[in-house]
Design an enzyme around this catalytic site. Structure first.
Site, PDB file in Angstrom:
ATOM      1  N   SER B  50     -47.888  24.730   8.905  1.00 26.54           N
ATOM      2  CA  SER B  50     -47.283  23.426   9.189  1.00 26.54           C
ATOM      3  C   SER B  50     -48.140  22.620  10.160  1.00 26.54           C
ATOM      4  O   SER B  50     -47.993  21.412  10.256  1.00 26.54           O
ATOM      5  CB  SER B  50     -45.880  23.602   9.752  1.00 26.54           C
ATOM      6  OG  SER B  50     -45.946  24.218  11.021  1.00 26.54           O
ATOM      7  N   HIS B  51     -49.020  23.278  10.914  1.00 31.30           N
ATOM      8  CA  HIS B  51     -49.938  22.570  11.809  1.00 31.30           C
ATOM      9  C   HIS B  51     -51.379  22.787  11.384  1.00 31.30           C
ATOM     10  O   HIS B  51     -52.290  22.701  12.189  1.00 31.30           O
ATOM     11  CB  HIS B  51     -49.743  23.002  13.262  1.00 31.30           C
ATOM     12  CG  HIS B  51     -48.542  22.379  13.887  1.00 31.30           C
ATOM     13  ND1 HIS B  51     -47.311  22.968  13.863  1.00 31.30           N
ATOM     14  CD2 HIS B  51     -48.377  21.196  14.528  1.00 31.30           C
ATOM     15  CE1 HIS B  51     -46.439  22.182  14.481  1.00 31.30           C
ATOM     16  NE2 HIS B  51     -47.056  21.114  14.887  1.00 31.30           N
ATOM     17  N   GLU B 191     -39.050  22.130   9.971  1.00 35.41           N
ATOM     18  CA  GLU B 191     -38.180  23.164   9.384  1.00 35.41           C
ATOM     19  C   GLU B 191     -36.960  22.518   8.714  1.00 35.41           C
ATOM     20  O   GLU B 191     -36.527  22.934   7.635  1.00 35.41           O
ATOM     21  CB  GLU B 191     -37.741  24.107  10.509  1.00 35.41           C
ATOM     22  CG  GLU B 191     -37.044  25.365  10.090  1.00 35.41           C
ATOM     23  CD  GLU B 191     -37.981  26.291   9.339  1.00 35.41           C
ATOM     24  OE1 GLU B 191     -37.509  26.945   8.408  1.00 35.41           O
ATOM     25  OE2 GLU B 191     -39.186  26.333   9.668  1.00 35.41           O
TER      26      GLU B 191
END
Lengths: 344, 344
Positions: B50-51, B191
């Site tokens: 996600s990063h 999320e």
């Protein structure tokens, strides 16, 4: 004093005299007695009964059992240009903090940021009085201290961390500062002790028994391990407190502190780290305008009915300053009995 | 590159080239592209999808919609002796941090403690790369940043705070540093977005709808307010991050950041505060011995089967360095399509 009922009401001055006399009676040196008294009176004044005058029993026990050095002379040094260290010599943390405070404030103003380490001190109190004092001087402050190894890391069941509080203070012009101070354990250890005394079960997410099983038995948690708050995040913060108020300042971890206690059941001995930042460092002439920005955030919290962390304490304080404080007669009698054998 | 299946495997060098070329294609200045690329490659390398390279889509969107200044020139200043400030000029945070890093390290070594403020920067990344870089240089580091007002304070239901991460780094001689980095919101905002896309309900303690009612509808939480982690304690920490990485450094709160965004849906713009402490400041020649004390604490965590916060990232890193990284083909294709209209 109003001793009519089952409670005893005292003015803050009478409370101060009671605390100081008691501490002197058990042999605490006058400068330590003054510093410790102020902390206990502040706790009782602010409605923090567990960190108020009740702590006289704890402090007296630490003195009588030789856990604390009652006449320790704190030694202040400057290990680096923006750092202050106070070796507390095994005495209570309060006097060591008082001795280090002027240097911390001066350095924060000189350099923009500074840190104070207290080493070799006995802890029995909350941390908010320290950060509040700094915020009262216009500084932003953070404080950390390990305790005894009572708390399991997330994913484990055996104690490694102390209850490892984190305290923060932020100056609010014309108002009491924004202050919080919380244990990184799920609850305060005293909360579990209260459940044990009352024979009440604790929620099953507060801790583990000595075999590593979840339990609702308060005594089993006390003999086993408490949990951190907030799962792996709280556990990470607890580890950080161990590191920055332990090895970073050359002092004990919570595991080392409880090992050094050797079963005496004394208060934790070790270090404390306090950071101070001067808002004028980054802001210069813009401090007032920027503090207004903070006030807008506080308003957006309170406007929706949520409370600021320190609001309950401040309300209690306002009452206590007018009405004094009321303590249970049994506690009052216990305090009067402290050191009675030595008073003859 | 291995493009046989539904996934694409790339060496870290190939990933770096892909990221840099993409960022240059959408008009990011070369020095910014280098700094942003390193952060994304580090995330992907460490298994933080996600990063990781996915953020190319986010960064490109910020550039294309004018949220970020693609050729901003960071300006470094020294507002006080132990403070460094970098005005990022509306560019991405990464280059501003790189420009401020040498001064922060030098001041931490000179004074024992120092702070770096990044102002007027666009944030899309995790904070752990910053604290890890400092820990790699032997310093203890903390980093904080507000974001957009998406999170309600404890006791409230309307957004005030950002997801407001806190990151911490601790040097471990001969090993990757101890690092954590977590949002003070209950979960990452991404999320909740993943749940919304998948049409899955969220747990009822993740947030509130716009009317302030608890809900399991992910879209309703995104339009309403997320909760902080850890109840009132997490809420207190979120407030602290707002204050110390907002007004304390003369930059926006999360509420101001989302207001400034004006519905563009861009990444948060604002400040970041990084603190660095040199262990040698308090410890002098005792650094090695005291770091051993910390290693004993880490061992007491891992010996009971609990994980250190950074262990999963470090395991992924070890694999990625040998095997490269694997990303979904759809993401790879989306990245190749970025800025395609401009490539002609």
């Amino acid at each position: 004093m109003n001793g009519g009922g089952t409670d005893v009401t005292l003015s803050l001055d009478a409370l101060r005299t009671l605390a100081r006399d008691t501490l002197l009676r058990v042999g605490l040196a006058p400068d330590h007695a003054d510093a410790v008294t102020e902390t206990m009176v502040a706790g009782e004044r602010d409605g923090c009964a567990s960190h108020g005058i009740y702590r006289l029993l704890v402090a007296a026990s630490s003195i009588e059992r030789g856990v604390v050095v009652p006449d320790a002379v704190p030694v202040v040094s400057e290990p680096a240009r923006a750092l202050v260290r106070v070796d507390g010599g095994g005495g209570f943390a309060q006097l060591a903090f008082a001795r280090g405070l002027p240097g911390l404030v001066a350095k924060a103003r000189d350099f923009g940021i500074a840190a104070l380490a207290l080493n070799n001190v006995v802890h029995f109190a909350a941390l908010w009085p320290e950060v509040e004092l700094l915020a009262d001087q216009g500084l932003v402050a953070l404080a950390f201290t390990p305790s005894h190894a009572w708390v399991a890391p997330a994913g484990g069941t055996r104690p490694v961390f102390g209850t490892n509080p984190i305290a923060f203070g932020w100056p609010r012009p014309g108002r009491a500062p924004f202050v919080f101070d919380f244990a990184t354990s799920m609850v305060a250890r005293g909360e579990i002790e209260l459940h044990r005394r009352a024979g009440r079960p604790v929620p099953d997410d507060w801790g583990y028994d000595a075999d590593g099983n979840p339990t609702t038995d308060a005594a089993a948690v006390l003999a086993g391990a408490m949990r951190t708050f907030g799962g792996h995040k709280g556990s990470a913060l607890a580890a950080m407190v161990e590191l920055i108020a332990g090895p970073l300042i050359g002092d004990m971890t919570s595991a080392e502190s409880i090992a050094a206690d050797g079963g005496r059941g004394g208060s934790p001995i070790g270090g404390e780290l306090i950071l101070a930042v001067d808002p004028a460092g980054f802001l210069g002439d813009a401090v007032a305008a920027e503090l207004d920005r903070a006030e807008a955030m506080f308003a957006s919290i309170e406007d929706q009915g949520a409370r600021l962390p320190s609001s309950r304490r401040h309300a209690a304080r306002a009452r206590s300053l007018v009405e004094g404080v009321t303590i249970p007669r049994a506690l009052y009698d216990d305090i009067l009995a402290i050191g009675a054998g030595k008073a003859d």
